[in-house]
Design a protein around this motif. Structure first.
Motif, PDB file in Angstrom:
ATOM      1  N   LEU A   1      21.533 -13.534 -11.706  1.00  0.00           N
ATOM      2  CA  LEU A   1      21.070 -12.911 -10.707  1.00  0.00           C
ATOM      3  C   LEU A   1      22.141 -13.061  -9.505  1.00  0.00           C
ATOM      4  CD1 LEU A   1      17.436 -14.600 -10.550  1.00  0.00           C
ATOM      5  CD2 LEU A   1      18.221 -12.329 -11.425  1.00  0.00           C
ATOM      6  N   GLY A   2      23.043 -13.797  -9.797  1.00  0.00           N
ATOM      7  CA  GLY A   2      24.071 -14.063  -8.824  1.00  0.00           C
ATOM      8  C   GLY A   2      24.756 -12.805  -7.970  1.00  0.00           C
ATOM      9  N   GLY A   3      25.199 -11.688  -8.736  1.00  0.00           N
ATOM     10  CA  GLY A   3      25.678 -10.678  -8.221  1.00  0.00           C
ATOM     11  C   GLY A   3      24.823  -9.536  -7.771  1.00  0.00           C
ATOM     12  N   LEU A   4      23.459  -9.855  -7.601  1.00  0.00           N
ATOM     13  CA  LEU A   4      22.555  -8.683  -7.443  1.00  0.00           C
ATOM     14  C   LEU A   4      22.181  -9.133  -5.688  1.00  0.00           C
ATOM     15  CD1 LEU A   4      20.080  -8.939 -10.320  1.00  0.00           C
ATOM     16  CD2 LEU A   4      22.018  -7.371  -9.866  1.00  0.00           C
ATOM     17  N   SER A   5      21.763  -7.734  -5.125  1.00  0.00           N
ATOM     18  CA  SER A   5      21.306  -7.980  -3.955  1.00  0.00           C
ATOM     19  C   SER A   5      19.787  -8.896  -3.758  1.00  0.00           C
ATOM     20  CB  SER A   5      21.096  -6.509  -3.013  1.00  0.00           C
ATOM     21  OG  SER A   5      19.986  -5.915  -3.706  1.00  0.00           O
ATOM     22  N   GLU A   6      19.666  -9.070  -2.592  1.00  0.00           N
ATOM     23  CA  GLU A   6      18.442  -9.846  -2.358  1.00  0.00           C
ATOM     24  C   GLU A   6      17.379  -9.140  -2.712  1.00  0.00           C
ATOM     25  OE1 GLU A   6      15.956 -13.067  -1.640  1.00  0.00           O
ATOM     26  OE2 GLU A   6      18.017 -13.135  -1.039  1.00  0.00           O
ATOM     27  N   THR A   7      17.090  -7.870  -2.087  1.00  0.00           N
ATOM     28  CA  THR A   7      16.114  -6.936  -2.615  1.00  0.00           C
ATOM     29  C   THR A   7      15.852  -6.757  -3.990  1.00  0.00           C
ATOM     30  OG1 THR A   7      16.469  -5.585  -0.461  1.00  0.00           O
ATOM     31  CG2 THR A   7      15.320  -4.468  -2.270  1.00  0.00           C
TER      32      THR A   7
ATOM     33  N   ARG B   1      13.045  -7.485  -6.284  1.00  0.00           N
ATOM     34  CA  ARG B   1      12.233  -6.365  -7.035  1.00  0.00           C
ATOM     35  C   ARG B   1      12.133  -6.887  -8.674  1.00  0.00           C
ATOM     36  NH1 ARG B   1       8.133  -4.334  -7.475  1.00  0.00           N
ATOM     37  NH2 ARG B   1       8.308  -3.875  -5.115  1.00  0.00           N
ATOM     38  N   LEU B   2      13.044  -7.633  -8.994  1.00  0.00           N
ATOM     39  CA  LEU B   2      13.110  -8.079 -10.686  1.00  0.00           C
ATOM     40  C   LEU B   2      11.984  -8.991 -10.956  1.00  0.00           C
ATOM     41  CD1 LEU B   2      15.102  -6.767 -12.691  1.00  0.00           C
ATOM     42  CD2 LEU B   2      16.233  -9.072 -12.459  1.00  0.00           C
ATOM     43  N   LEU B   3      11.768  -9.837  -9.951  1.00  0.00           N
ATOM     44  CA  LEU B   3      10.682 -11.054 -10.018  1.00  0.00           C
ATOM     45  C   LEU B   3       9.385 -10.328  -9.991  1.00  0.00           C
ATOM     46  CD1 LEU B   3      12.765 -13.671  -8.022  1.00  0.00           C
ATOM     47  CD2 LEU B   3      11.814 -13.989 -10.504  1.00  0.00           C
ATOM     48  N   VAL B   4       9.282  -9.414  -9.025  1.00  0.00           N
ATOM     49  CA  VAL B   4       7.781  -8.637  -8.779  1.00  0.00           C
ATOM     50  C   VAL B   4       7.359  -8.015 -10.080  1.00  0.00           C
ATOM     51  CG1 VAL B   4       6.511  -6.859  -7.427  1.00  0.00           C
ATOM     52  CG2 VAL B   4       8.048  -8.710  -6.170  1.00  0.00           C
TER      53      VAL B   4
ATOM     54  N   SER C   1      16.018  -1.661 -15.526  1.00  0.00           N
ATOM     55  CA  SER C   1      15.957  -1.216 -14.124  1.00  0.00           C
ATOM     56  C   SER C   1      17.146  -0.404 -13.880  1.00  0.00           C
ATOM     57  CB  SER C   1      15.989  -2.393 -13.140  1.00  0.00           C
ATOM     58  OG  SER C   1      17.288  -3.159 -13.120  1.00  0.00           O
ATOM     59  N   THR C   2      17.353   0.190 -12.594  1.00  0.00           N
ATOM     60  CA  THR C   2      18.520   1.028 -12.250  1.00  0.00           C
ATOM     61  C   THR C   2      19.685   0.336 -11.575  1.00  0.00           C
ATOM     62  OG1 THR C   2      17.580   1.431  -9.904  1.00  0.00           O
ATOM     63  CG2 THR C   2      16.831   2.765 -11.823  1.00  0.00           C
ATOM     64  N   HIS C   3      19.553  -0.896 -11.265  1.00  0.00           N
ATOM     65  CA  HIS C   3      20.106  -1.747 -10.628  1.00  0.00           C
ATOM     66  C   HIS C   3      20.689  -1.148  -9.077  1.00  0.00           C
ATOM     67  CE1 HIS C   3      21.973  -3.186 -14.556  1.00  0.00           C
ATOM     68  NE2 HIS C   3      20.643  -2.979 -14.841  1.00  0.00           N
ATOM     69  N   GLU C   4      19.878  -0.133  -8.709  1.00  0.00           N
ATOM     70  CA  GLU C   4      20.219   0.245  -7.414  1.00  0.00           C
ATOM     71  C   GLU C   4      19.056  -0.079  -6.457  1.00  0.00           C
ATOM     72  OE1 GLU C   4      22.649   1.686  -6.378  1.00  0.00           O
ATOM     73  OE2 GLU C   4      23.671   1.719  -8.413  1.00  0.00           O
ATOM     74  N   ASP C   5      19.355  -0.477  -5.287  1.00  0.00           N
ATOM     75  CA  ASP C   5      18.345  -1.010  -4.099  1.00  0.00           C
ATOM     76  C   ASP C   5      17.588   0.379  -3.841  1.00  0.00           C
ATOM     77  OD1 ASP C   5      19.866  -3.318  -2.094  1.00  0.00           O
ATOM     78  OD2 ASP C   5      19.780  -3.297  -4.153  1.00  0.00           O
ATOM     79  N   THR C   6      18.047   1.404  -3.705  1.00  0.00           N
ATOM     80  CA  THR C   6      17.114   2.506  -3.490  1.00  0.00           C
ATOM     81  C   THR C   6      16.149   3.010  -4.224  1.00  0.00           C
ATOM     82  OG1 THR C   6      18.858   4.066  -4.247  1.00  0.00           O
ATOM     83  CG2 THR C   6      19.329   3.679  -1.973  1.00  0.00           C
ATOM     84  N   SER C   7      16.389   2.767  -5.534  1.00  0.00           N
ATOM     85  CA  SER C   7      15.390   3.295  -6.683  1.00  0.00           C
ATOM     86  C   SER C   7      14.448   1.924  -6.779  1.00  0.00           C
ATOM     87  CB  SER C   7      15.894   3.620  -7.755  1.00  0.00           C
ATOM     88  OG  SER C   7      16.901   2.575  -8.204  1.00  0.00           O
TER      89      SER C   7
ATOM     90  N   GLN D   1       9.219  -0.297   1.495  1.00  0.00           N
ATOM     91  CA  GLN D   1      10.465  -1.187   1.859  1.00  0.00           C
ATOM     92  C   GLN D   1      10.228  -2.742   2.229  1.00  0.00           C
ATOM     93  OE1 GLN D   1      13.631  -0.018   2.450  1.00  0.00           O
ATOM     94  NE2 GLN D   1      12.686   1.757   1.652  1.00  0.00           N
ATOM     95  N   GLN D   2       9.501  -2.970   0.774  1.00  0.00           N
ATOM     96  CA  GLN D   2       8.895  -4.519   0.901  1.00  0.00           C
ATOM     97  C   GLN D   2       9.973  -5.466   0.802  1.00  0.00           C
ATOM     98  OE1 GLN D   2       5.895  -5.987   1.330  1.00  0.00           O
ATOM     99  NE2 GLN D   2       5.735  -3.903   2.023  1.00  0.00           N
ATOM    100  N   ILE D   3      10.099  -6.544   1.352  1.00  0.00           N
ATOM    101  CA  ILE D   3      11.044  -7.902   1.011  1.00  0.00           C
ATOM    102  C   ILE D   3      10.175  -8.880   1.078  1.00  0.00           C
ATOM    103  CG2 ILE D   3      12.763  -6.555   2.722  1.00  0.00           C
ATOM    104  CD1 ILE D   3      11.984  -8.542   4.951  1.00  0.00           C
TER     105      ILE D   3
END
Length: 226
Positions: free
Chosen positions: A5-11, A15-18, A171-177, A183-185
């Motif tokens: 998970l280290g190289g992924l953004s916080e979002t 989202r992966l966990l959700v 997943s798409t690996h992209e924040d926008t998708s 815009q949940q955080i």
């Protein structure tokens, strides 16, 4: 050793966990629909066998879950609104390989948070209203105030475990998708912090809660480099 998970953004991590939580709930026979207008609370209507309840989805990358106390611990933000708590947690906070999902009755979670709150007050700790208070999913045998309420997974076993690489592949690996239209955080009290002093105070309290000591025993240094 590579943190998956280290190289992924916080979002994306959130989202992966959700998504893992939602996938596991669906596999258990629940249909889910998000409750609108709940801001950061991440509350869902879940329906199974004709019965609909409200559920809070919580995510954790250190195997602690948090709910903010209100009115001196007599109430719990978000937790008091639901009948079920769905938790998506990494299997290891150091080197996560899988995301595990648990489904708990909210009454049992409240009981553990109430016990933890009372133990911390008895120990002389300060627990602030509307700031997340953390309780570990795993049994904590240190015998500290912070240990009280731990170990819920000893009584409610996980309902699913998903490989992180498999989840990423779907997943798409992209924040926008990945981010929903609202815009949940992550639902955490620190999201409302707006000053350095507030962040430092929150960090001090968080360290104290994990270590099981009073906040005045924690000393933090901040260094900003340009």
């Amino acid at each position: 050793m590579v943190n998956l998970l280290g190289g992924l953004s916080e979002t994306v991590r959130w989202r992966l966990l959700v998504d893992a939580a939602k996938k596991a709930a669906a596999a258990e026979g629940y249909s889910l629909s998000r409750v609108p207008g709940r801001g950061l609370s991440n509350i869902w209507n879940i329906t199974k066998d004709g019965k609909t309840e409200m559920a809070s989805i919580r995510t954790t990358r250190d195997r602690f879950i948090a709910f903010p106390p209100l009115e001196g611990g007599s109430k719990w933000k978000t937790l008091d609104d639901v009948e079920t708590v769905i938790v998506a947690a990494v299997d290891s906070k150091v080197d996560p390989e899988n995301i595990e999902v648990y489904i708990f009755p909210a009454d049992e979670v409240r009981k553990r948070f109430n016990a933890s709150y009372a133990a911390r007050l008895q120990d002389g700790q300060t627990v602030k209203d509307n700031f997340g208070m953390w309780v570990p999913l795993d049994h904590d045998d240190r015998g500290l105030a912070a240990s009280v309420g731990s170990g819920i997974i000893d009584h409610y076993k996980r309902v699913a475990s998903y490989s992180i690489p498999d989840l990423l592949a779907n997943s798409t690996h992209e924040d926008t998708s990945i981010v929903e239209s609202e815009q949940q955080i992550p639902d955490a009290s620190e999201s409302a912090l707006s000053t350095i002093a507030e962040v430092m105070a929150w960090a001090r309290d968080r360290v104290a809660q994990i270590a099981g000591v009073q906040a005045n025993a924690v000393k933090l240094d901040l260094k900003i480099e340009y």
